[in-house]
Design a protein around this motif. Structure first.
Motif, PDB file in Angstrom:
ATOM      1  N   LEU A 100      10.638  17.949   1.327  1.00 19.42           N
ATOM      2  CA  LEU A 100      10.636  19.166   2.136  1.00 19.42           C
ATOM      3  C   LEU A 100       9.808  20.239   1.446  1.00 19.42           C
ATOM      4  O   LEU A 100       9.015  20.939   2.079  1.00 19.42           O
ATOM      5  CB  LEU A 100      12.077  19.645   2.345  1.00 19.42           C
ATOM      6  CG  LEU A 100      12.273  20.949   3.101  1.00 19.42           C
ATOM      7  CD1 LEU A 100      11.707  20.857   4.510  1.00 19.42           C
ATOM      8  CD2 LEU A 100      13.755  21.311   3.139  1.00 19.42           C
ATOM      9  N   GLU A 101       9.957  20.339   0.136  1.00 20.04           N
ATOM     10  CA  GLU A 101       9.244  21.353  -0.647  1.00 20.04           C
ATOM     11  C   GLU A 101       7.727  21.181  -0.566  1.00 20.04           C
ATOM     12  O   GLU A 101       6.985  22.141  -0.395  1.00 20.04           O
ATOM     13  CB  GLU A 101       9.696  21.278  -2.104  1.00 20.04           C
ATOM     14  CG  GLU A 101       9.084  22.341  -2.983  1.00 20.04           C
ATOM     15  CD  GLU A 101       9.594  22.262  -4.417  1.00 20.04           C
ATOM     16  OE1 GLU A 101       8.812  22.590  -5.317  1.00 20.04           O
ATOM     17  OE2 GLU A 101      10.758  21.879  -4.621  1.00 20.04           O
ATOM     18  N   ASN A 102       7.260  19.933  -0.696  1.00 21.72           N
ATOM     19  CA  ASN A 102       5.816  19.662  -0.668  1.00 21.72           C
ATOM     20  C   ASN A 102       5.279  19.405   0.731  1.00 21.72           C
ATOM     21  O   ASN A 102       4.074  19.245   0.915  1.00 21.72           O
ATOM     22  CB  ASN A 102       5.484  18.472  -1.563  1.00 21.72           C
ATOM     23  CG  ASN A 102       5.780  18.752  -3.014  1.00 21.72           C
ATOM     24  OD1 ASN A 102       5.709  19.888  -3.468  1.00 21.72           O
ATOM     25  ND2 ASN A 102       6.131  17.717  -3.749  1.00 21.72           N
ATOM     26  N   LYS A 103       6.176  19.332   1.699  1.00 21.57           N
ATOM     27  CA  LYS A 103       5.812  19.076   3.092  1.00 21.57           C
ATOM     28  C   LYS A 103       4.977  17.805   3.226  1.00 21.57           C
ATOM     29  O   LYS A 103       3.910  17.796   3.846  1.00 21.57           O
ATOM     30  CB  LYS A 103       5.075  20.270   3.701  1.00 21.57           C
ATOM     31  CG  LYS A 103       5.923  21.508   3.753  1.00 21.57           C
ATOM     32  CD  LYS A 103       5.204  22.650   4.429  1.00 21.57           C
ATOM     33  CE  LYS A 103       6.112  23.856   4.479  1.00 21.57           C
ATOM     34  NZ  LYS A 103       5.502  24.968   5.132  1.00 21.57           N
ATOM     35  N   MET A 141       0.847  -1.174   0.000  1.00 24.66           N
ATOM     36  CA  MET A 141       0.000   0.000   0.000  1.00 24.66           C
ATOM     37  C   MET A 141       0.892   1.236   0.000  1.00 24.66           C
ATOM     38  O   MET A 141       1.970   1.234   0.576  1.00 24.66           O
ATOM     39  CB  MET A 141      -0.905  -0.019   1.232  1.00 24.66           C
ATOM     40  CG  MET A 141      -1.744   1.206   1.392  1.00 24.66           C
ATOM     41  SD  MET A 141      -2.874   1.038   2.785  1.00 24.66           S
ATOM     42  CE  MET A 141      -3.896   2.449   2.477  1.00 24.66           C
ATOM     43  N   LYS A 142       0.422   2.299  -0.644  1.00 24.52           N
ATOM     44  CA  LYS A 142       1.120   3.579  -0.620  1.00 24.52           C
ATOM     45  C   LYS A 142       0.241   4.608   0.076  1.00 24.52           C
ATOM     46  O   LYS A 142      -0.978   4.596  -0.084  1.00 24.52           O
ATOM     47  CB  LYS A 142       1.432   4.047  -2.035  1.00 24.52           C
ATOM     48  CG  LYS A 142       2.578   3.322  -2.667  1.00 24.52           C
ATOM     49  CD  LYS A 142       2.993   4.034  -3.925  1.00 24.52           C
ATOM     50  CE  LYS A 142       4.430   3.666  -4.200  1.00 24.52           C
ATOM     51  NZ  LYS A 142       5.001   4.493  -5.234  1.00 24.52           N
ATOM     52  N   GLN A 143       0.885   5.471   0.845  1.00 27.21           N
ATOM     53  CA  GLN A 143       0.143   6.494   1.575  1.00 27.21           C
ATOM     54  C   GLN A 143       0.918   7.800   1.546  1.00 27.21           C
ATOM     55  O   GLN A 143       2.127   7.813   1.748  1.00 27.21           O
ATOM     56  CB  GLN A 143      -0.057   6.056   3.031  1.00 27.21           C
ATOM     57  CG  GLN A 143      -0.819   7.037   3.881  1.00 27.21           C
ATOM     58  CD  GLN A 143      -2.271   7.170   3.443  1.00 27.21           C
ATOM     59  OE1 GLN A 143      -2.951   6.168   3.270  1.00 27.21           O
ATOM     60  NE2 GLN A 143      -2.723   8.388   3.252  1.00 27.21           N
ATOM     61  N   LYS A 144       0.219   8.897   1.295  1.00 29.15           N
ATOM     62  CA  LYS A 144       0.788  10.245   1.393  1.00 29.15           C
ATOM     63  C   LYS A 144       0.445  10.783   2.773  1.00 29.15           C
ATOM     64  O   LYS A 144      -0.692  10.688   3.220  1.00 29.15           O
ATOM     65  CB  LYS A 144       0.151  11.151   0.350  1.00 29.15           C
ATOM     66  CG  LYS A 144       1.071  11.572  -0.747  1.00 29.15           C
ATOM     67  CD  LYS A 144       0.370  12.593  -1.627  1.00 29.15           C
ATOM     68  CE  LYS A 144       0.752  12.479  -3.061  1.00 29.15           C
ATOM     69  NZ  LYS A 144       2.138  12.429  -3.352  1.00 29.15           N
ATOM     70  N   ILE A 145       1.444  11.350   3.436  1.00 28.60           N
ATOM     71  CA  ILE A 145       1.238  11.921   4.765  1.00 28.60           C
ATOM     72  C   ILE A 145       1.746  13.359   4.740  1.00 28.60           C
ATOM     73  O   ILE A 145       2.902  13.611   4.391  1.00 28.60           O
ATOM     74  CB  ILE A 145       1.994  11.118   5.839  1.00 28.60           C
ATOM     75  CG1 ILE A 145       1.550   9.652   5.824  1.00 28.60           C
ATOM     76  CG2 ILE A 145       1.776  11.737   7.207  1.00 28.60           C
ATOM     77  CD1 ILE A 145       2.373   8.752   6.707  1.00 28.60           C
ATOM     78  N   ALA A 146       0.880  14.293   5.085  1.00 29.35           N
ATOM     79  CA  ALA A 146       1.278  15.702   5.175  1.00 29.35           C
ATOM     80  C   ALA A 146       2.052  15.906   6.475  1.00 29.35           C
ATOM     81  O   ALA A 146       1.676  15.371   7.517  1.00 29.35           O
ATOM     82  CB  ALA A 146       0.046  16.595   5.148  1.00 29.35           C
ATOM     83  N   GLY A 167       6.265  21.325  10.142  1.00 26.63           N
ATOM     84  CA  GLY A 167       7.367  21.519  11.074  1.00 26.63           C
ATOM     85  C   GLY A 167       8.738  21.228  10.486  1.00 26.63           C
ATOM     86  O   GLY A 167       9.741  21.439  11.166  1.00 26.63           O
ATOM     87  N   MET A 168       8.800  20.757   9.241  1.00 29.03           N
ATOM     88  CA  MET A 168      10.100  20.524   8.608  1.00 29.03           C
ATOM     89  C   MET A 168      10.656  21.858   8.124  1.00 29.03           C
ATOM     90  O   MET A 168       9.959  22.616   7.469  1.00 29.03           O
ATOM     91  CB  MET A 168       9.969  19.585   7.401  1.00 29.03           C
ATOM     92  CG  MET A 168       9.658  18.170   7.725  1.00 29.03           C
ATOM     93  SD  MET A 168       9.806  17.092   6.267  1.00 29.03           S
ATOM     94  CE  MET A 168       8.497  17.701   5.215  1.00 29.03           C
ATOM     95  N   ASN A 169      11.927  22.130   8.465  1.00 31.66           N
ATOM     96  CA  ASN A 169      12.554  23.388   8.069  1.00 31.66           C
ATOM     97  C   ASN A 169      13.753  23.209   7.158  1.00 31.66           C
ATOM     98  O   ASN A 169      14.196  24.170   6.544  1.00 31.66           O
ATOM     99  CB  ASN A 169      13.006  24.163   9.319  1.00 31.66           C
ATOM    100  CG  ASN A 169      11.852  24.487  10.229  1.00 31.66           C
ATOM    101  OD1 ASN A 169      10.789  24.857   9.772  1.00 31.66           O
ATOM    102  ND2 ASN A 169      12.074  24.345  11.519  1.00 31.66           N
ATOM    103  N   CYS A 170      14.307  22.001   7.107  1.00 32.79           N
ATOM    104  CA  CYS A 170      15.555  21.810   6.363  1.00 32.79           C
ATOM    105  C   CYS A 170      15.696  20.363   5.909  1.00 32.79           C
ATOM    106  O   CYS A 170      14.890  19.512   6.247  1.00 32.79           O
ATOM    107  CB  CYS A 170      16.745  22.194   7.239  1.00 32.79           C
ATOM    108  SG  CYS A 170      16.914  21.154   8.706  1.00 32.79           S
TER     109      CYS A 170
END
Length: 68
Positions: A36-39, A1-6, A9-12
């Motif tokens: 990182l770009e799409n968070k 299974m594939k899952q996208k998770i938002a 708090g990521m800065n770098c």
């Protein structure tokens, strides 16, 4: 299974690498791609071994906010 998770708090790149490593260590996770770009994280896993909540909990244990 594939899952996208938002993820908030990521800065770098270190943050995204930490999440990628943390998720990859879970038994049953076969692939992790953290942007990182799409968070967000795209996670491929065996749903008979890992629950989606396990993924969210690991991200939150690392100090970030995660939503499905």
């Amino acid at each position: 299974m594939k899952q996208k998770i938002a993820i908030e708090g990521m800065n770098c790149g270190h943050c995204s690498a930490r999440i990628e490593k943390g998720l990859s260590e879970i038994n049953g996770v076969s692939n992790v791609d953290v942007s990182l770009e799409n968070k967000e994280a795209d996670v491929a896993f065996d749903e008979s071994k890992v629950a989606i909540n396990d993924l969210v909990n690991r991200i939150e244990d690392l100090g970030f906010t995660a939503t499905i």
